[in-house]
Motif scaffolding. Structure first.
Motif, short mmCIF file in Angstrom:
data_model
loop_
_atom_site.label_atom_id
_atom_site.label_comp_id
_atom_site.label_asym_id
_atom_site.label_seq_id
_atom_site.Cartn_x
_atom_site.Cartn_y
_atom_site.Cartn_z
N HIS A 131 0.80 -1.33 0.02
CA HIS A 131 0.11 0.07 0.02
C HIS A 131 0.93 1.44 -0.01
O HIS A 131 2.04 1.53 0.29
N LEU A 132 0.40 2.36 -0.34
CA LEU A 132 1.10 3.70 -0.59
C LEU A 132 0.75 4.47 1.05
O LEU A 132 0.05 3.93 1.71
N PRO A 133 1.64 5.39 0.97
CA PRO A 133 1.62 6.27 2.47
C PRO A 133 0.03 6.68 2.53
O PRO A 133 -0.58 6.98 1.48
N PRO A 134 -0.55 6.80 3.68
CA PRO A 134 -1.75 7.39 4.09
C PRO A 134 -1.95 8.66 3.49
O PRO A 134 -1.20 9.41 3.24
N PHE A 135 -3.22 8.69 2.75
CA PHE A 135 -3.60 9.93 2.17
C PHE A 135 -4.13 11.03 3.04
O PHE A 135 -4.95 10.90 3.76
N THR A 136 -3.48 12.29 2.89
CA THR A 136 -4.03 13.49 3.63
C THR A 136 -4.55 14.64 2.53
O THR A 136 -3.39 14.87 1.60
N GLY A 137 -5.68 15.18 2.52
CA GLY A 137 -5.96 16.05 1.59
C GLY A 137 -7.47 16.03 1.25
O GLY A 137 -8.35 15.17 1.54
N ASP A 138 -7.87 16.89 0.39
CA ASP A 138 -9.28 16.88 -0.10
C ASP A 138 -9.29 15.63 -1.22
O ASP A 138 -8.32 15.55 -2.24
N ILE A 139 -10.43 15.11 -1.30
CA ILE A 139 -10.58 13.78 -2.38
C ILE A 139 -11.85 13.85 -2.90
O ILE A 139 -13.04 14.41 -2.36
N TYR A 140 -12.19 13.49 -4.14
CA TYR A 140 -13.27 13.57 -4.81
C TYR A 140 -13.54 12.08 -5.40
O TYR A 140 -12.91 11.59 -6.17
N TYR A 141 -14.93 11.68 -5.22
CA TYR A 141 -15.34 10.40 -5.76
C TYR A 141 -16.53 10.66 -6.78
O TYR A 141 -17.60 11.04 -6.43
N VAL A 142 -16.36 10.81 -8.11
CA VAL A 142 -17.12 10.94 -9.16
C VAL A 142 -17.88 9.78 -9.71
O VAL A 142 -17.21 8.77 -9.69
N LYS A 143 -19.20 9.92 -9.47
CA LYS A 143 -19.95 8.73 -10.26
C LYS A 143 -20.97 8.97 -11.05
O LYS A 143 -21.59 9.94 -11.04
N VAL A 144 -20.81 8.31 -12.25
CA VAL A 144 -21.73 8.51 -13.50
C VAL A 144 -22.71 7.39 -13.58
O VAL A 144 -22.12 6.23 -13.91
N SER A 145 -23.78 7.51 -13.18
CA SER A 145 -25.02 6.51 -13.34
C SER A 145 -25.37 6.47 -14.87
O SER A 145 -25.83 7.62 -15.64
N VAL A 146 -25.37 5.43 -15.48
CA VAL A 146 -25.76 5.15 -16.71
C VAL A 146 -27.00 4.46 -16.79
O VAL A 146 -27.04 3.29 -16.09
N PRO A 147 -28.08 4.67 -17.47
CA PRO A 147 -29.35 3.80 -17.73
C PRO A 147 -28.89 2.43 -18.02
O PRO A 147 -28.44 2.29 -19.14
N GLY A 148 -29.63 1.38 -17.44
CA GLY A 148 -29.35 0.31 -17.66
C GLY A 148 -28.18 -0.58 -17.52
O GLY A 148 -28.01 -1.68 -17.80
N ARG A 149 -27.40 0.12 -16.63
CA ARG A 149 -26.08 -0.31 -16.45
C ARG A 149 -26.11 -0.21 -14.75
O ARG A 149 -26.23 0.47 -14.15
N GLU A 150 -25.77 -1.47 -14.32
CA GLU A 150 -25.75 -1.86 -12.84
C GLU A 150 -24.70 -1.05 -11.92
O GLU A 150 -25.27 -0.28 -10.94
N CYS A 151 -23.74 -0.98 -12.67
CA CYS A 151 -22.43 -0.29 -11.90
C CYS A 151 -22.21 1.23 -12.44
O CYS A 151 -22.13 1.42 -13.86
N PRO A 152 -22.31 2.26 -11.64
CA PRO A 152 -21.74 3.46 -12.14
C PRO A 152 -20.29 3.45 -12.46
O PRO A 152 -19.40 2.66 -12.37
N VAL A 153 -19.82 4.42 -13.57
CA VAL A 153 -18.71 4.62 -13.97
C VAL A 153 -18.03 5.49 -13.08
O VAL A 153 -18.36 6.77 -12.87
N GLU A 154 -17.06 5.19 -12.43
CA GLU A 154 -16.26 5.86 -11.17
C GLU A 154 -14.78 6.44 -11.12
O GLU A 154 -14.20 5.44 -11.70
N MET A 155 -14.85 7.62 -10.67
CA MET A 155 -13.31 8.04 -10.62
C MET A 155 -13.02 8.54 -9.20
O MET A 155 -13.91 9.34 -8.85
N LEU A 156 -11.77 8.25 -8.51
CA LEU A 156 -11.60 8.68 -7.34
C LEU A 156 -10.37 9.59 -7.55
O LEU A 156 -9.39 8.99 -8.04
N THR A 157 -10.31 10.98 -7.37
CA THR A 157 -9.21 11.92 -7.54
C THR A 157 -8.99 12.95 -6.69
O THR A 157 -10.18 13.23 -5.85
N SER A 158 -7.44 13.27 -6.54
CA SER A 158 -7.29 14.18 -5.78
C SER A 158 -7.37 15.61 -6.35
O SER A 158 -7.26 16.70 -5.71
N ASN A 159 -7.65 15.44 -7.63
CA ASN A 159 -7.61 16.68 -8.59
C ASN A 159 -9.03 17.34 -8.64
O ASN A 159 -9.91 16.78 -8.08
N LEU A 160 -8.98 18.51 -9.05
CA LEU A 160 -10.19 19.53 -9.19
C LEU A 160 -11.02 18.93 -10.52
O LEU A 160 -11.49 19.82 -11.23
#
Length: 213
Positions: A131-160
């Motif tokens: 594992h990497l060093p523990p994360f400190t900072g603001d974090i963003y979990y982006v989820k895109v829901s797609v009709p007919g698709r069980e799982c969203p398309v997801e991105m976790l990023t520390s960027n804006l």
């Protein structure tokens, strides 16, 4: 009888391996039928786990991000290049980002925390500490829901921002003329622990991809 140097080394090595074995199991990401998200910036699977563990908390939108692109009602063409989505966040301005001098991020906080035994175990068995060093900072979990698709398309990023890659864009373009929804969950983490948030958009942003006429 004084133990030999080889015996001492073996004892220390065994202790290190025993100390690391349960820790690695505890740090495994949570099981999910949808798998892990994409990662951007300095985001890690352990930061993702912190957000997943907090999903049962009451919804709070008081410090949610403002999605600049796309805006609600945005329409893309299937011929468009993969877009870049951007947002602003109260967490990014009100709380110090990693590397800044503050009570939240003491000097060397991201590099500290590994014990002598953990370092010894890594020297003996390098794969034991994955594992990497523990994360400190603001974090963003982006989820895109797609009709007919069980799982969203997801991105976790520390960027804006999220510059979509071609494969992700192709996946979204496979659902033209349908409303796709973006939700962004944000939080501030100190050593992989949430200290602010999580926050999310009160209403997901809806956009559409229009196919050729």
């Amino acid at each position: 009888m004084k133990p030999s140097p080889r015996t001492i080394l073996w004892t220390l090595t065994s202790a290190a391996v025993l100390a690391l074995t349960p820790a690695c199991g505890d740090d495994d990401p949570p099981e999910s039928s949808c798998g892990e998200p994409l990662y951007g910036g300095d985001a890690t699977d352990e930061a993702w786990r912190a957000l997943v563990d907090a999903e049962g908390r009451p919804v709070d939108s008081t410090q949610a991000v403002t999605l600049s692109l796309p805006a609600t009602g945005t329409t893309y063409a299937t011929s468009d290049a993969p877009p870049r989505w951007t947002w602003t966040s109260p967490l990014a301005s009100a709380l110090p980002r990693p590397g800044a001098s503050s009570p939240f991020t003491p000097p060397g906080a991201r590099d500290a925390g590994r014990s002598v035994l953990a370092r010894l175990g890594e020297w003996v068995l390098p794969t034991a500490h994955a594992h990497l060093p523990p994360f400190t900072g603001d974090i963003y979990y982006v989820k895109v829901s797609v009709p007919g698709r069980e799982c969203p398309v997801e991105m976790l990023t520390s960027n804006l921002e999220w510059q979509l890659d071609a494969a992700t864009w192709d996946l979204l373009k496979a659902h033209p003329a349908q409303d796709l929804r973006i939700q962004v969950v944000s939080a501030y983490l100190l050593q992989n622990r949430i200290t602010e948030g999580p926050y999310q958009l009160a209403t997901p942003v809806t956009f559409r991809i229009q196919g050729a006429p």
